[in-house]
Design a protein around this motif. Structure first.
Motif, PDB file in Angstrom:
ATOM      1  N   PRO A 198      17.322  -1.902   2.290  1.00 10.69           N
ATOM      2  CA  PRO A 198      16.445  -1.464   3.063  1.00 10.69           C
ATOM      3  C   PRO A 198      17.464  -0.584   4.012  1.00 10.69           C
ATOM      4  CG  PRO A 198      17.260  -3.698   3.367  1.00 10.69           C
ATOM      5  CD  PRO A 198      17.497  -3.393   1.984  1.00 10.69           C
ATOM      6  N   LEU A 199      16.886   0.715   4.228  1.00 11.43           N
ATOM      7  CA  LEU A 199      17.663   1.532   5.055  1.00 11.43           C
ATOM      8  C   LEU A 199      16.674   2.893   5.627  1.00 11.43           C
ATOM      9  CD1 LEU A 199      20.415   3.140   6.055  1.00 11.43           C
ATOM     10  CD2 LEU A 199      20.245   4.442   3.888  1.00 11.43           C
ATOM     11  N   ASP A 200      16.889   2.614   7.117  1.00 12.83           N
ATOM     12  CA  ASP A 200      16.142   3.626   7.892  1.00 12.83           C
ATOM     13  C   ASP A 200      17.308   4.570   8.537  1.00 12.83           C
ATOM     14  OD1 ASP A 200      14.550   4.857   9.766  1.00 12.83           O
ATOM     15  OD2 ASP A 200      13.787   3.366  10.543  1.00 12.83           O
ATOM     16  N   ILE A 201      17.252   5.774   8.141  1.00 12.45           N
ATOM     17  CA  ILE A 201      18.434   6.525   8.589  1.00 12.45           C
ATOM     18  C   ILE A 201      18.084   6.995  10.069  1.00 12.45           C
ATOM     19  CG2 ILE A 201      19.187   7.517   6.423  1.00 12.45           C
ATOM     20  CD1 ILE A 201      17.846  10.176   7.103  1.00 12.45           C
ATOM     21  N   SER A 202      17.019   6.706  10.696  1.00 11.70           N
ATOM     22  CA  SER A 202      16.607   7.119  12.076  1.00 11.70           C
ATOM     23  C   SER A 202      16.960   5.861  12.925  1.00 11.70           C
ATOM     24  CB  SER A 202      15.128   7.297  12.319  1.00 11.70           C
ATOM     25  OG  SER A 202      14.525   6.452  12.142  1.00 11.70           O
ATOM     26  N   ASP A 203      17.616   4.627  12.440  1.00  8.77           N
ATOM     27  CA  ASP A 203      17.824   3.426  13.270  1.00  8.77           C
ATOM     28  C   ASP A 203      19.264   3.039  12.917  1.00  8.77           C
ATOM     29  OD1 ASP A 203      18.185   0.855  14.003  1.00  8.77           O
ATOM     30  OD2 ASP A 203      16.324   0.114  13.043  1.00  8.77           O
ATOM     31  N   GLY A 204      19.997   3.273  14.101  1.00  8.91           N
ATOM     32  CA  GLY A 204      21.436   2.944  14.070  1.00  8.91           C
ATOM     33  C   GLY A 204      21.835   1.781  13.638  1.00  8.91           C
ATOM     34  N   LYS A 210      24.186   0.637  10.282  1.00 10.05           N
ATOM     35  CA  LYS A 210      25.427  -0.191  10.289  1.00 10.05           C
ATOM     36  C   LYS A 210      25.191  -1.449   9.089  1.00 10.05           C
ATOM     37  CE  LYS A 210      26.663   0.899  14.854  1.00 10.05           C
ATOM     38  NZ  LYS A 210      26.729   0.895  16.282  1.00 10.05           N
ATOM     39  N   SER A 211      24.024  -1.853   9.339  1.00 15.80           N
ATOM     40  CA  SER A 211      23.667  -2.887   8.114  1.00 15.80           C
ATOM     41  C   SER A 211      23.952  -2.530   6.827  1.00 15.80           C
ATOM     42  CB  SER A 211      22.109  -3.467   8.433  1.00 15.80           C
ATOM     43  OG  SER A 211      22.178  -4.095   9.427  1.00 15.80           O
ATOM     44  N   PHE A 212      23.187  -1.305   6.374  1.00 17.08           N
ATOM     45  CA  PHE A 212      23.643  -0.902   4.927  1.00 17.08           C
ATOM     46  C   PHE A 212      25.004  -0.484   4.776  1.00 17.08           C
ATOM     47  CE2 PHE A 212      23.262   2.784   1.940  1.00 17.08           C
ATOM     48  CZ  PHE A 212      22.780   1.844   0.828  1.00 17.08           C
TER      49      PHE A 212
END
Length: 116
Positions: A85-91, A95-97
């Motif tokens: 999971p990765l949402d590039i609009s969510d900091g 960071k989790s990725f």
């Protein structure tokens, strides 16, 4: 860079261009200059929506062209594809990725395709 496996991540890979990049990377990797010297490849297919990402992963794993080319590890090929999971609009998602990659691949990754 991993010593025994090359690692790639493709952002926004659950559809469209990102999906095509994952598919074609898996299909072309065995004969590509990227595979010199020959090593297995792990691709992280990323998407912000877990369900859509898992569905895209399933579609890739069932792709008949990939299966007949024996591109995927499950068919004897060099490439393994996993969803992350990765949402590039969510900091926080970024960071989790990043933390996940640092934990799983402390030497770094080899390829990053910023499609999203």
């Amino acid at each position: 860079m991993a010593a025994n496996t090359r690692v790639a991540a493709v952002t926004g890979a659950n559809k469209g261009i990102g999906f095509a990049i994952v598919r074609n990377l898996a299909l072309q990797y065995p004969t590509s200059p990227l595979n010199n010297p020959p090593l297995p490849l792990l691709i992280y297919l990323t998407a912000r929506d877990q369900n859509k990402g898992q569905a895209a992963l399933k579609d890739i794993q069932e792709d008949q062209k990939l299966r007949s080319a024996k591109a995927l590890h499950t068919d004897g090929g060099p490439t393994t594809i996993k969803f992350a999971p990765l949402d590039i609009s969510d900091g926080q998602s970024i960071k989790s990725f990043e933390a996940f990659l640092k934990k799983e691949h402390p030497d770094g990754i080899d390829y990053l395709v910023n499609n999203a």
